[in-house]
Design a protein around this motif. Structure first.
Motif, PDB file in Angstrom:
ATOM      1  N   PHE A 109       1.516   3.476   9.279  1.00  9.73           N
ATOM      2  CA  PHE A 109       0.654   2.603  10.221  1.00  9.73           C
ATOM      3  C   PHE A 109       1.580   2.034  11.411  1.00  9.73           C
ATOM      4  O   PHE A 109       2.932   1.595  11.111  1.00  9.73           O
ATOM      5  CB  PHE A 109       0.334   1.258   9.185  1.00  9.73           C
ATOM      6  CG  PHE A 109      -0.937   1.831   7.937  1.00  9.73           C
ATOM      7  CD1 PHE A 109      -2.166   1.606   8.717  1.00  9.73           C
ATOM      8  CD2 PHE A 109      -0.489   2.645   7.015  1.00  9.73           C
ATOM      9  CE1 PHE A 109      -3.195   1.853   7.840  1.00  9.73           C
ATOM     10  CE2 PHE A 109      -1.591   2.578   6.168  1.00  9.73           C
ATOM     11  CZ  PHE A 109      -2.708   2.650   6.352  1.00  9.73           C
ATOM     12  N   GLY A 121      -9.852  -3.699  -1.343  1.00 11.80           N
ATOM     13  CA  GLY A 121     -10.437  -3.115  -0.293  1.00 11.80           C
ATOM     14  C   GLY A 121     -10.267  -3.979   1.051  1.00 11.80           C
ATOM     15  O   GLY A 121     -10.876  -3.723   2.164  1.00 11.80           O
ATOM     16  N   ARG A 130     -13.927  -1.171   2.259  1.00 18.56           N
ATOM     17  CA  ARG A 130     -13.859   0.352   2.163  1.00 18.56           C
ATOM     18  C   ARG A 130     -12.367   0.601   1.522  1.00 18.56           C
ATOM     19  O   ARG A 130     -11.228   0.298   1.834  1.00 18.56           O
ATOM     20  CB  ARG A 130     -13.736   0.919   3.854  1.00 18.56           C
ATOM     21  CG  ARG A 130     -15.013   0.507   4.428  1.00 18.56           C
ATOM     22  CD  ARG A 130     -15.890   1.606   3.758  1.00 18.56           C
ATOM     23  NE  ARG A 130     -17.329   1.413   4.233  1.00 18.56           N
ATOM     24  CZ  ARG A 130     -17.766   2.248   5.146  1.00 18.56           C
ATOM     25  NH1 ARG A 130     -17.096   3.500   4.994  1.00 18.56           N
ATOM     26  NH2 ARG A 130     -19.042   2.023   5.722  1.00 18.56           N
ATOM     27  N   PHE A 140       0.631   4.005  -2.990  1.00 17.40           N
ATOM     28  CA  PHE A 140       0.209   5.256  -2.919  1.00 17.40           C
ATOM     29  C   PHE A 140       1.140   6.340  -2.788  1.00 17.40           C
ATOM     30  O   PHE A 140       0.808   7.328  -2.064  1.00 17.40           O
ATOM     31  CB  PHE A 140      -0.807   5.433  -1.653  1.00 17.40           C
ATOM     32  CG  PHE A 140      -2.121   4.428  -1.789  1.00 17.40           C
ATOM     33  CD1 PHE A 140      -3.046   4.937  -2.798  1.00 17.40           C
ATOM     34  CD2 PHE A 140      -2.200   3.292  -1.138  1.00 17.40           C
ATOM     35  CE1 PHE A 140      -4.207   4.176  -2.905  1.00 17.40           C
ATOM     36  CE2 PHE A 140      -3.216   2.418  -1.629  1.00 17.40           C
ATOM     37  CZ  PHE A 140      -4.304   2.796  -2.299  1.00 17.40           C
ATOM     38  N   ILE A 187      -4.171   9.899   3.823  1.00 13.86           N
ATOM     39  CA  ILE A 187      -5.541   9.738   3.754  1.00 13.86           C
ATOM     40  C   ILE A 187      -6.379  10.808   4.418  1.00 13.86           C
ATOM     41  O   ILE A 187      -5.994  11.222   5.277  1.00 13.86           O
ATOM     42  CB  ILE A 187      -5.606   8.453   4.621  1.00 13.86           C
ATOM     43  CG1 ILE A 187      -4.731   6.991   3.922  1.00 13.86           C
ATOM     44  CG2 ILE A 187      -7.151   7.818   4.644  1.00 13.86           C
ATOM     45  CD1 ILE A 187      -4.522   5.972   5.020  1.00 13.86           C
ATOM     46  N   ASN A 244       0.817  -1.053  -0.108  1.00 14.03           N
ATOM     47  CA  ASN A 244       0.021   0.135   0.062  1.00 14.03           C
ATOM     48  C   ASN A 244       0.865   1.141  -0.040  1.00 14.03           C
ATOM     49  O   ASN A 244       0.729   2.265  -0.693  1.00 14.03           O
ATOM     50  CB  ASN A 244      -0.941   0.092   1.442  1.00 14.03           C
ATOM     51  CG  ASN A 244      -2.179  -0.844   0.920  1.00 14.03           C
ATOM     52  OD1 ASN A 244      -2.548  -1.037   0.033  1.00 14.03           O
ATOM     53  ND2 ASN A 244      -2.745  -0.917   2.165  1.00 14.03           N
ATOM     54  N   GLY A 261      -7.094  -3.020  -6.450  1.00 14.41           N
ATOM     55  CA  GLY A 261      -7.093  -3.479  -5.139  1.00 14.41           C
ATOM     56  C   GLY A 261      -8.682  -3.980  -4.836  1.00 14.41           C
ATOM     57  O   GLY A 261      -9.529  -3.517  -5.498  1.00 14.41           O
ATOM     58  N   LEU A 301      -6.472  -4.037   4.402  1.00 12.83           N
ATOM     59  CA  LEU A 301      -6.345  -3.518   5.816  1.00 12.83           C
ATOM     60  C   LEU A 301      -7.203  -4.445   6.711  1.00 12.83           C
ATOM     61  O   LEU A 301      -6.938  -4.504   7.868  1.00 12.83           O
ATOM     62  CB  LEU A 301      -6.635  -2.139   5.668  1.00 12.83           C
ATOM     63  CG  LEU A 301      -5.398  -1.167   5.138  1.00 12.83           C
ATOM     64  CD1 LEU A 301      -5.894   0.261   5.379  1.00 12.83           C
ATOM     65  CD2 LEU A 301      -3.971  -1.572   5.884  1.00 12.83           C
ATOM     66  N   ALA A 302      -8.286  -4.627   6.129  1.00 13.37           N
ATOM     67  CA  ALA A 302      -9.390  -5.274   6.968  1.00 13.37           C
ATOM     68  C   ALA A 302      -8.735  -6.811   7.328  1.00 13.37           C
ATOM     69  O   ALA A 302      -8.799  -7.356   8.747  1.00 13.37           O
ATOM     70  CB  ALA A 302     -10.660  -5.718   6.195  1.00 13.37           C
TER      71      ALA A 302
END
Ligand code: ADP
Length: 442
Positions: A431, A402, A388, A346, A375, A342, A400, A405-406
């Motif tokens: 993070f 989403g 999300r 990004f 973000i 990620n 991706g 991260l979950a």
């Protein structure tokens, strides 16, 4: 002294006077004089006694007046309690006719207080519940104790409501039933709340069931998709290797694209599979002692190529004395890869850095920091929720599911750790993952 004694004294005085009269009639003149003197003395004493008695009675009368006043105040207090109680209070006779009703009862039944007296209480019960009402009262008259039950009350010209009724019987001094005392409470709000809770519980069950079905469906689908995809990836790899430079350039290009798309799809399917496993509680950790520094170095090495393609610096730093921890190396690597990919995905300029340090003797922290797009604050709240994604345009551009991260969040939690994020739009994101040194099986 009470009034009876006082009267006795007066009577005795009368008797004495009568005797004196009788005796003076038959007495000689000398005797009369002596008798008169004696009688006058007795009369004086009696009068004094009467005077004392009169004063006592006066004092008693005063006390009585005070006590009566007190009783009146108490009576008024209880009357007010009855009258202004928030619940409906009703007193009926043994036949069920209303004798007294407070304001709340009048309001509940929608009838002015004075018109309630004399009305049978049963007339405010719906026809179809009257038999039950009578039977219940019958039962209660034998039980002699307070009873509670729920019934519908139909007020005059108003909508019926659910009521909780508490009834107790009244007896006279000889133990004969005289009537009933009723406490009536409108429980419409409670009933509605209960109904809402029941609906929510039902919906909850349905949702749980749906979540289970979805997880099951995802697991099966992902498995079914993985097998043919593996074949596509495997065979296109083979084709590329075998036919190197034998295929025309445009066909080789096509096979390369089949291979990279297949690989991409495989990653997505792996994510879905992992997520459905976590959801279904079927994911277990394979715990073993491992070197966290080695693991971070190996993982960053894997990502090196990707970072280099974007001209990003990939740095790492360690402030840890003992690097041996207990964890699942595959899953810890997966966490790091998710965060690192990620961060690289990004970030367009600058660097990505992984830091590892100790938090006391039994926990470690890992931070993955980038200088990327950041973000938005409104997305930070939901960033760990499945499916999300932040900026939709960018996401489409980067692809991706989403789910990364979950899954990361669930894995960290399974390890007994926690994950958090700090970010500034346009400045970058960090993070933080905090983990126990020795992860135990949850
Ligand atoms: P995916 O990357 O597959 O879309 P993730 O769950 O990994 O799913 O990430 C969810 C969203 O969080 C991403 O779509 C992105 O908007 C945002 N995000 C995650 N990591 C970063 C980061 N390092 N910088 C900026 N945005 C990020």
């Amino acid at each position: 002294m009470d009034a009876r004694l006082f009267n006795q004294k007066i009577e005795t005085t009368y008797k004495q006077a009568a005797q004196l009269y009788k005796r003076t009639k038959v007495a000689s003149p000398e005797q009369r004089a002596e008798l008169l003197e004696q009688s006058l003395e007795e009369l004086r004493i009696t009068l004094e006694e009467l005077h004392v008695a009169e004063e006592e009675i006066l004092a008693q009368n005063q006390e009585l007046a005070i006590a009566q006043n007190q009783i009146e105040i108490e009576r008024q207090r209880y009357l007010d309690l009855f009258e202004f109680a928030p619940d409906g209070y009703i007193v009926t006779d043994a036949t069920g006719k209303i004798r007294e009703a407070n304001r709340a009862a009048a309001k509940l039944l929608n009838v002015p207080q004075q018109f309630l007296v004399g009305k049978p209480l049963i007339s405010y019960v719906p026809y179809d519940q009257r038999q039950v009402f009578r039977t219940q009262l019958q039962k209660m008259s034998q039980m002699q104790q307070m009873q509670e039950w729920e019934l519908t009350i139909c007020p005059r010209h108003a909508v019926a409501f659910d009521a909780a009724v508490t009834v107790s019987s009244m007896y006279n001094a000889s133990g004969i039933p005289m009537g009933w005392r009723w406490l009536i409470r409108d429980i419409t709000a409670r009933k509605q709340a209960e109904a809402t809770i029941r609906t929510i519980q039902l919906q909850n069950l349905q949702l749980q069931e749906a979540a289970k079905l979805r997880a099951h469906f995802l697991a099966i689908m992902s498995h079914e998709l993985r097998s043919p995809l593996n074949a596509i990836v495997g065979f296109s790899q083979l084709l590329l290797r075998q036919t190197q430079s034998a295929l025309p350039h445009n066909q080789e290009n096509m096979v390369s694209r089949i291979l990279s798309s297949g690989r991409h799809l495989l990653v997505l399917i792996e994510d879905i599979l992992d997520f459905s496993k976590v959801e279904a509680g079927k994911l277990t950790l394979k715990l073993e002692p491992l070197n966290v520094v080695d693991l971070v170095i190996a993982t960053t090495e894997e990502m090196h190529c990707l970072a280099e393609q974007k001209h990003l610096e990939l740095q790492r730093s360690f402030a840890i004395q003992s690097s041996i921890i207990t964890n699942d190396s595959v899953r810890l690597r997966q966490i790091l890869l998710n965060l690192l990919s990620n961060a690289i995905k990004f970030t367009e300029v600058g660097k990505v850095e992984v830091r590892v340090w100790e938090l006391g003797s039994d926990r470690i922290a890992i931070a993955v920091e980038d200088t990327g797009i950041g973000i938005a604050p409104e997305d930070l709240q939901s960033i760990f929720q499945p499916f999300r994604q932040g900026n939709q345009t960018l996401t489409r551009q980067h692809g991706g599911t989403g789910l990364g991260l979950a899954i990361t969040d669930s894995l960290v939690k399974m390890m007994g750790g926690k994950i958090s994020v700090e970010s500034q739009l346009g400045e970058g994101t960090t993070f933080y993952v905090e983990l126990p040194r020795q992860v135990g099986q949850q």
